[in-house]
Design an enzyme around this catalytic site. Sequence first.
Site, PDB file in Angstrom:
ATOM      1  N   ARG A  35       0.755  -1.216   0.083  1.00  0.00           N
ATOM      2  CA  ARG A  35      -0.180   0.180   0.056  1.00  0.00           C
ATOM      3  C   ARG A  35       1.048   1.182  -0.051  1.00  0.00           C
ATOM      4  O   ARG A  35       1.697   1.454   0.686  1.00  0.00           O
ATOM      5  CB  ARG A  35      -0.858   0.084   1.168  1.00  0.00           C
ATOM      6  CG  ARG A  35      -1.748   1.257   1.468  1.00  0.00           C
ATOM      7  CD  ARG A  35      -2.760   1.094   2.776  1.00  0.00           C
ATOM      8  NE  ARG A  35      -3.637   0.052   2.732  1.00  0.00           N
ATOM      9  CZ  ARG A  35      -3.784  -0.694   3.791  1.00  0.00           C
ATOM     10  NH1 ARG A  35      -3.238  -0.053   5.103  1.00  0.00           N
ATOM     11  NH2 ARG A  35      -4.619  -1.570   3.679  1.00  0.00           N
ATOM     12  N   ARG A  44      -1.857   6.854   9.814  1.00  0.00           N
ATOM     13  CA  ARG A  44      -1.652   6.094   8.626  1.00  0.00           C
ATOM     14  C   ARG A  44      -1.839   7.049   7.417  1.00  0.00           C
ATOM     15  O   ARG A  44      -1.325   8.419   7.999  1.00  0.00           O
ATOM     16  CB  ARG A  44      -2.765   5.232   8.243  1.00  0.00           C
ATOM     17  CG  ARG A  44      -3.069   4.022   9.219  1.00  0.00           C
ATOM     18  CD  ARG A  44      -2.071   2.970   8.870  1.00  0.00           C
ATOM     19  NE  ARG A  44      -2.184   1.771   9.787  1.00  0.00           N
ATOM     20  CZ  ARG A  44      -2.987   0.640   9.430  1.00  0.00           C
ATOM     21  NH1 ARG A  44      -3.732   0.720   8.430  1.00  0.00           N
ATOM     22  NH2 ARG A  44      -2.801  -0.460  10.260  1.00  0.00           N
ATOM     23  N   LYS A  48      -3.553   1.252  15.023  1.00  0.00           N
ATOM     24  CA  LYS A  48      -3.490   2.287  14.063  1.00  0.00           C
ATOM     25  C   LYS A  48      -4.126   3.440  14.336  1.00  0.00           C
ATOM     26  O   LYS A  48      -4.967   3.567  15.286  1.00  0.00           O
ATOM     27  CB  LYS A  48      -3.996   1.648  12.793  1.00  0.00           C
ATOM     28  CG  LYS A  48      -5.449   1.334  12.870  1.00  0.00           C
ATOM     29  CD  LYS A  48      -5.872   0.459  11.692  1.00  0.00           C
ATOM     30  CE  LYS A  48      -7.506  -0.160  11.989  1.00  0.00           C
ATOM     31  NZ  LYS A  48      -7.985  -0.875  10.895  1.00  0.00           N
ATOM     32  N   LYS A 101      -5.772   7.243  12.313  1.00  0.00           N
ATOM     33  CA  LYS A 101      -6.345   7.682  11.056  1.00  0.00           C
ATOM     34  C   LYS A 101      -6.700   9.361  11.323  1.00  0.00           C
ATOM     35  O   LYS A 101      -7.286   9.610  12.309  1.00  0.00           O
ATOM     36  CB  LYS A 101      -7.464   6.778  10.640  1.00  0.00           C
ATOM     37  CG  LYS A 101      -7.144   5.431  10.311  1.00  0.00           C
ATOM     38  CD  LYS A 101      -8.336   4.756   9.678  1.00  0.00           C
ATOM     39  CE  LYS A 101      -7.607   3.104   9.423  1.00  0.00           C
ATOM     40  NZ  LYS A 101      -8.997   2.379   9.038  1.00  0.00           N
ATOM     41  N   CYS A 138     -14.683  -3.249   0.134  1.00  0.00           N
ATOM     42  CA  CYS A 138     -13.556  -3.767   0.438  1.00  0.00           C
ATOM     43  C   CYS A 138     -12.914  -4.860  -0.550  1.00  0.00           C
ATOM     44  O   CYS A 138     -13.710  -5.519  -0.959  1.00  0.00           O
ATOM     45  CB  CYS A 138     -13.093  -4.199   1.972  1.00  0.00           C
ATOM     46  SG  CYS A 138     -13.975  -5.483   2.608  1.00  0.00           S
ATOM     47  N   CYS A 189      -7.559 -10.719   0.942  1.00  0.00           N
ATOM     48  CA  CYS A 189      -7.431 -10.355   2.638  1.00  0.00           C
ATOM     49  C   CYS A 189      -7.388 -11.470   3.549  1.00  0.00           C
ATOM     50  O   CYS A 189      -8.212 -12.411   3.551  1.00  0.00           O
ATOM     51  CB  CYS A 189      -8.352  -9.401   2.955  1.00  0.00           C
ATOM     52  SG  CYS A 189      -8.391  -8.837   4.705  1.00  0.00           S
ATOM     53  N   CYS A 248     -15.681  -8.417   6.482  1.00  0.00           N
ATOM     54  CA  CYS A 248     -15.382  -8.606   7.796  1.00  0.00           C
ATOM     55  C   CYS A 248     -15.833  -7.444   8.664  1.00  0.00           C
ATOM     56  O   CYS A 248     -16.216  -6.518   8.169  1.00  0.00           O
ATOM     57  CB  CYS A 248     -14.078  -9.050   8.496  1.00  0.00           C
ATOM     58  SG  CYS A 248     -12.812  -7.336   8.340  1.00  0.00           S
ATOM     59  N   CYS A 276     -13.412  -1.431   6.733  1.00  0.00           N
ATOM     60  CA  CYS A 276     -12.613  -0.820   5.906  1.00  0.00           C
ATOM     61  C   CYS A 276     -13.587   0.143   4.811  1.00  0.00           C
ATOM     62  O   CYS A 276     -12.756   1.120   4.482  1.00  0.00           O
ATOM     63  CB  CYS A 276     -11.496  -1.746   5.125  1.00  0.00           C
ATOM     64  SG  CYS A 276     -10.458  -2.402   6.326  1.00  0.00           S
TER      65      CYS A 276
END
Length: 570
Positions: free
Chosen positions: A78, A147, A215, A217, A437, A443, A482, A486
């Site tokens: 990414r 991120r 993470k 954001k 996603c 994934c 899931c 995302c």
Amino acid sequence: MTTARTMNATKTETGLTRNEALKTGCPTLAGNIFATWADPSTDHFTDDDYEFLKFHGVYQQDDRDLRKTGKKWIFMVRGRIPGGVMTARQWAVFDELSTRHGNNTLRITTRQSIQFHGVLKPGLRPLIHGINECLLSTLAACGDVNRNVMAPPTPAYTPARAEVFDDCKRVAEALKPRTPAYHAIWIEGVQLQLEDPAHRNFEDPLYGKGYLPRKFKTAFVIPPVNDIDILTNDLGFIAIVEGGRLVGYNLAVGGGMGRSHGNAQTYPRLADVLGFLPREKVIDVARAVLTIHRDFGDRTNRKHARLKYVVAERGVDWTRAEVEKRAGLALEPARPFHFTTTGDLLGWHRQVDGRWFFTVFVESGRVKDTPQLRLKTALRQIADRWPDLEFRLTPNQNVILANVPEPARDAIDSLLREHGVRTDRQTTVIRAAALSCPALPTCGLALAESERLLPSVLDRLERIAAELGLQDQEIIVRITGCPNGCARPYMAEIGLVGKAPGRYQLWVGGDVAGTRLNRLWKDTVKEPELEGELRALLERYARERETGERFGDWAARVLWPEIQTVPALA
């Protein structure tokens, strides 16, 4: 040489998660990544180096369609692209790298980045090296750090967007980790000696030895357009523009989408707006919010490690006071603002400076060539022929061709059409608003299909809508494989969240402005039953809605009270 594998033992001694032991045991995040990459006898990395790879923008995966014949190791890489803005040359480089080292597609993410899928281990270093040579990076695109920083991509509304984008870049640089491992591995091609005291004792000046609990954001947005879904971020800056001039930002803290099935202590949350700050304090405030997460986030339970839980449990007043103390300012009361839409302007439009831009609809963000639609080739030819254009990635997974001069518009329009890209009425209102996603087969977290399921779900939804006279009614649909969220399914008017192969949760009631979470309507719906469930909902909507009422608003008004009567969903 100390290996990352030896660091697991500290978990039982300290109560910290395994990831915390890894980070503090190897604070450069180097692990044995380069040595393993250079070793032709293996096609993948150890479990510990897999965790370090994330900080470098890499996820180790396997092709789940082929698991019955054994794991075929592949990697997702990414990019870190602040504000989603790329030069034409950078787009061309990414296009070439995807052909050489990936699966010949570019996948635009919901955070204004690009993912390469299907990369094999030998291709990792040349791919990442190539990204850096064009002055972009993959550092901190994943991992327990800040991120990719998002910013409004559309040049149609206000000249203040240029100032907001400048602030986006400044924050991205200020919150970037400083580990020497990234340059050593991917640029110089060397393995750091982990026993070297300088590396063993390395401490990032902002993140420290342990980086963040999870993470983080960050995003910027300019009302009334909420194309960023700003309240889903840990840290959000809501631009206040007066007379075309950026005067400062309202600060939003504590948003996040991720949750876990069967765990009521995990949940999606919208950020709280804490107050207003002048533009010159953006960096100080960004560091303050990030270090609150660093210092107070839960390092014993990764499912409870996001900043949103700190804000939810300690309270808005505590959070505001802590930000003010760390940033050295007193936040002013929040300035008035409102949002009207989360969507993109598709097609041709004037920029505020008089030039043109064209927004290309990209289903699920997957830039590829098919016999009918040679989108990847078209965009590459545009990048090669018009090097002064900007390619801007949108949070709705589309591509904006920006800064198009008047004489080039007709030529670009013709080139797109020659490759099967429609330049007017590119898609339907329902498809234009939909997100998904990647999920299966790449994934490792996916429980169910998402990107591969989306077209058939939208086919069924549009067929039902047409039968009911709702074909022109926009309904925001988002699917994820899931519960991590995302594609931000918990903000959708209709959200489908994978639970198991062929099984989904059905969420309803988000709003068009991106200011309201939806709620769980059905806990388990089998994929063959989706059409029946959608039909039942749309039939009721057509019958019970008020004049001009959107599906999400109707669902919140009518369906939410019914949810409270079902014990399993209350």
